[in-house]
Design an enzyme around this catalytic site. Structure first.
Site, PDB file in Angstrom:
ATOM      1  N   THR A   1       0.855  -1.197   0.000  1.00 38.28           N
ATOM      2  CA  THR A   1       0.000   0.000   0.000  1.00 38.28           C
ATOM      3  C   THR A   1       0.890   1.246   0.000  1.00 38.28           C
ATOM      4  O   THR A   1       1.996   1.237   0.536  1.00 38.28           O
ATOM      5  CB  THR A   1      -0.893   0.078   1.265  1.00 38.28           C
TER       6      THR A   1
ATOM      7  N   GLN B   1     -11.866   2.771  -1.753  1.00 41.38           N
ATOM      8  CA  GLN B   1     -11.551   3.197  -0.386  1.00 41.38           C
ATOM      9  C   GLN B   1     -10.875   4.552  -0.411  1.00 41.38           C
ATOM     10  O   GLN B   1     -10.001   4.806  -1.257  1.00 41.38           O
ATOM     11  CB  GLN B   1     -10.649   2.159   0.312  1.00 41.38           C
TER      12      GLN B   1
ATOM     13  N   GLN C   1      -7.076   5.253  -1.391  1.00 46.41           N
ATOM     14  CA  GLN C   1      -6.512   4.082  -2.064  1.00 46.41           C
ATOM     15  C   GLN C   1      -6.836   4.018  -3.563  1.00 46.41           C
ATOM     16  O   GLN C   1      -7.114   2.942  -4.101  1.00 46.41           O
ATOM     17  CB  GLN C   1      -7.009   2.796  -1.392  1.00 46.41           C
TER      18      GLN C   1
ATOM     19  N   TYR D   1      -4.314   1.565  -5.014  1.00 51.71           N
ATOM     20  CA  TYR D   1      -4.510   0.184  -4.543  1.00 51.71           C
ATOM     21  C   TYR D   1      -5.827  -0.404  -5.089  1.00 51.71           C
ATOM     22  O   TYR D   1      -5.855  -1.530  -5.578  1.00 51.71           O
ATOM     23  CB  TYR D   1      -4.522   0.217  -3.017  1.00 51.71           C
TER      24      TYR D   1
ATOM     25  N   PRO E   1     -10.057 -10.467   0.172  1.00 51.66           N
ATOM     26  CA  PRO E   1     -10.151 -10.314   1.630  1.00 51.66           C
ATOM     27  C   PRO E   1     -10.585  -8.913   2.036  1.00 51.66           C
ATOM     28  O   PRO E   1     -10.271  -7.931   1.357  1.00 51.66           O
ATOM     29  CB  PRO E   1      -8.713 -10.563   2.116  1.00 51.66           C
TER      30      PRO E   1
ATOM     31  N   TYR F   1     -10.621  -6.560   5.818  1.00 50.30           N
ATOM     32  CA  TYR F   1      -9.548  -6.114   6.731  1.00 50.30           C
ATOM     33  C   TYR F   1      -9.143  -7.265   7.659  1.00 50.30           C
ATOM     34  O   TYR F   1      -9.888  -7.674   8.533  1.00 50.30           O
ATOM     35  CB  TYR F   1     -10.020  -4.892   7.518  1.00 50.30           C
TER      36      TYR F   1
HETATM   37  N1  CAA Z   1     -14.833   8.892   4.242  1.00 50.24           N
HETATM   38  C1  CAA Z   1     -15.029  10.212   4.240  1.00 50.24           C
HETATM   39  N2  CAA Z   1     -14.097  11.080   4.577  1.00 50.24           N
HETATM   40  C2  CAA Z   1     -12.910  10.616   4.928  1.00 50.24           C
HETATM   41  C3  CAA Z   1     -12.633   9.232   4.940  1.00 50.24           C
HETATM   42  C4  CAA Z   1     -13.663   8.366   4.586  1.00 50.24           C
HETATM   43  N3  CAA Z   1     -13.497   7.034   4.593  1.00 50.24           N
HETATM   44  N4  CAA Z   1     -11.349   9.048   5.316  1.00 50.24           N
HETATM   45  C5  CAA Z   1     -10.837  10.283   5.525  1.00 50.24           C
HETATM   46  N5  CAA Z   1     -11.779  11.216   5.322  1.00 50.24           N
HETATM   47  C6  CAA Z   1     -11.664  12.650   5.462  1.00 50.24           C
HETATM   48  C7  CAA Z   1     -11.258  13.069   6.852  1.00 50.24           C
HETATM   49  O1  CAA Z   1     -12.391  13.099   7.700  1.00 50.24           O
HETATM   50  C8  CAA Z   1     -10.676  14.437   6.613  1.00 50.24           C
HETATM   51  O2  CAA Z   1     -11.723  15.378   6.423  1.00 50.24           O
HETATM   52  P1  CAA Z   1     -11.581  16.901   6.925  1.00 50.24           P
HETATM   53  O3  CAA Z   1     -10.362  17.447   6.208  1.00 50.24           O
HETATM   54  O4  CAA Z   1     -12.871  17.540   6.503  1.00 50.24           O
HETATM   55  O5  CAA Z   1     -11.409  16.811   8.404  1.00 50.24           O
HETATM   56  C9  CAA Z   1      -9.990  14.243   5.292  1.00 50.24           C
HETATM   57  O6  CAA Z   1     -10.603  13.105   4.676  1.00 50.24           O
HETATM   58  C10 CAA Z   1      -8.515  13.961   5.439  1.00 50.24           C
HETATM   59  O7  CAA Z   1      -8.032  13.955   4.168  1.00 50.24           O
HETATM   60  P2  CAA Z   1      -6.503  14.156   3.878  1.00 50.24           P
HETATM   61  O8  CAA Z   1      -6.315  14.259   2.427  1.00 50.24           O
HETATM   62  O9  CAA Z   1      -5.945  15.245   4.748  1.00 50.24           O
HETATM   63  O10 CAA Z   1      -5.949  12.766   4.330  1.00 50.24           O
HETATM   64  P3  CAA Z   1      -4.903  12.314   5.409  1.00 50.24           P
HETATM   65  O11 CAA Z   1      -3.565  12.716   4.952  1.00 50.24           O
HETATM   66  O12 CAA Z   1      -5.364  12.679   6.770  1.00 50.24           O
HETATM   67  O13 CAA Z   1      -5.008  10.706   5.264  1.00 50.24           O
HETATM   68  C11 CAA Z   1      -5.881   8.600   4.554  1.00 50.24           C
HETATM   69  C12 CAA Z   1      -6.104  10.108   4.682  1.00 50.24           C
HETATM   70  C13 CAA Z   1      -4.499   8.281   4.031  1.00 50.24           C
HETATM   71  C14 CAA Z   1      -6.894   8.100   3.576  1.00 50.24           C
HETATM   72  C15 CAA Z   1      -6.069   7.979   5.935  1.00 50.24           C
HETATM   73  O14 CAA Z   1      -7.327   8.329   6.402  1.00 50.24           O
HETATM   74  C16 CAA Z   1      -5.958   6.467   5.902  1.00 50.24           C
HETATM   75  O15 CAA Z   1      -4.901   5.878   6.052  1.00 50.24           O
HETATM   76  N6  CAA Z   1      -7.103   5.762   5.716  1.00 50.24           N
HETATM   77  C17 CAA Z   1      -7.164   4.313   5.663  1.00 50.24           C
HETATM   78  C18 CAA Z   1      -7.031   3.826   4.261  1.00 50.24           C
HETATM   79  C19 CAA Z   1      -7.232   2.339   4.279  1.00 50.24           C
HETATM   80  O16 CAA Z   1      -8.284   1.813   4.612  1.00 50.24           O
HETATM   81  N7  CAA Z   1      -6.201   1.594   3.887  1.00 50.24           N
HETATM   82  C20 CAA Z   1      -6.279   0.177   3.908  1.00 50.24           C
HETATM   83  C21 CAA Z   1      -4.924  -0.368   4.217  1.00 50.24           C
HETATM   84  S1  CAA Z   1      -4.992  -2.104   4.521  1.00 50.24           S
HETATM   85  C22 CAA Z   1      -5.317  -2.765   3.036  1.00 50.24           C
HETATM   86  O17 CAA Z   1      -5.262  -2.152   2.020  1.00 50.24           O
HETATM   87  C23 CAA Z   1      -5.664  -4.229   3.070  1.00 50.24           C
HETATM   88  C24 CAA Z   1      -6.967  -4.445   2.374  1.00 50.24           C
HETATM   89  O18 CAA Z   1      -6.935  -4.892   1.239  1.00 50.24           O
HETATM   90  C25 CAA Z   1      -8.205  -4.190   3.087  1.00 50.24           C
END
Ligand code: CAA
Length: 246
Positions: free
Chosen positions: A91, A146, A149, A152, A182, A184
């Site tokens: 990722t 997502q 992503q 990804y 899969p 999480y």
């Molecule tokens: N829905 C709606 N809004 C969302 C959101 C979501 N799911 N996730 C983040 N936001 C919003 C936040 O609330 C924030 O809003 P405000 O600015 O209004 O407060 C904003 O997005 C933040 O955005 P940024 O661009 O500033 O993002 P960041 O630098 O803080 O990071 C991110 C954002 C990287 C997406 C972080 O939230 C993150 O890591 N998320 C998880 C991603 C994820 O699920 N990855 C899976 C990894 S595991 C895997 O991939 C295995 C698999 O196959 C399942």
């Protein structure tokens, strides 16, 4: 049961290790690749302590020449590969408006490019022997998207497009090609997601917890069985009910 040679890419990771162990438990000879020597040796020691002996070969599946050398070395050591699990994945999470080309390219090359690089090296042999099992380890996020992503999810969705085309082309050769998606699972990759974000995701899983690596490996074992010969082009979702699209 026939003992076969299986290559599981990215076998030293969380889900990969469980797949290696499960296939070994079914009586198969299992190989995997590594990029970091130190991590690989520590992993092999840990597997030996647990009673597993795997063939470990250096190889970067994102690189076509390295993937070719990997397959050649595995086949030299163990014999022709009959089972391939394209599991290697990384990722580089960030919202798209902040994503740079390297973050896009690394994920596409490792997660999707590897499917071409490795499968291309084993497909001729499987077609000649008229038997093969190919499984792509995709993701729920390739099915539903997502936040953070775009790279990804594009690669993971692409893996299933790859699956269904290969399934069509190779059905007449005794080769099945399937995807496992899969949700999480409690691996290092998921534990790297910020805790507050992760807890919000877990709250959306009807089963109420992260998955276990063995729960993914179980489906791979099912798909590579001789008796699964009529299952091809399928995408098996294993996500605790987080996404039930069909
Ligand atoms: N829905 C709606 N809004 C969302 C959101 C979501 N799911 N996730 C983040 N936001 C919003 C936040 O609330 C924030 O809003 P405000 O600015 O209004 O407060 C904003 O997005 C933040 O955005 P940024 O661009 O500033 O993002 P960041 O630098 O803080 O990071 C991110 C954002 C990287 C997406 C972080 O939230 C993150 O890591 N998320 C998880 C991603 C994820 O699920 N990855 C899976 C990894 S595991 C895997 O991939 C295995 C698999 O196959 C399942």
């Amino acid at each position: 049961m026939t003992s076969r040679v299986a290559l599981v890419t990215g076998g030293t990771g969380g889900i990969g290790t469980a797949i290696c162990r499960y296939l070994a438990g079914l009586g198969h000879k299992v190989a995997t690749n590594y990029r970091s020597e130190a991590k690989a040796k520590a992993w092999q020691d840990e597997q030996r302590k647990a009673g597993f002996e795997f063939t470990l070969v250096m190889g970067d599946v994102a690189d076509p020449a390295s993937a070719q050398a990997l397959v050649q070395e595995v086949e030299k050591q163990l014999g022709p590969i009959d089972i391939l699990v394209n599991n290697a994945g990384i990722t580089r999470d960030t919202t798209f408006h902040k994503m740079n080309h390297a973050q896009w390219q690394d994920v596409i090359a490792t997660n999707l490019g590897s499917c071409f690089n490795v499968t291309r090296q084993v497909i001729d042999g499987m077609r000649a022997r008229k038997w093969g099992r190919i499984v792509q380890i995709s993701s729920v996020n390739g099915q539903k998207g997502q936040y953070g992503q775009a790279n990804y999810a594009a690669a993971k969705a692409g893996m299933h497009g790859f699956t269904i085309s290969l399934a069509l082309e190779n059905a007449k050769f005794g080769i099945t090609v399937n995807t496992v998606s899969p949700g999480y699972v409690g691996t290092d990759m998921v534990m790297a997601v910020p805790e507050d974000v992760r807890n919000k995701i877990i709250a959306q899983i009807p089963v109420g917890r992260l998955g276990e690596p063995g729960e993914i490996a179980y489906a791979v074992g099912f798909l590579v069985d001789d008796k699964a010969a009529w299952i091809t082009g399928a995408n098996i979702s294993i996500n605790g009910g987080q996404y039930m699209g069909w």
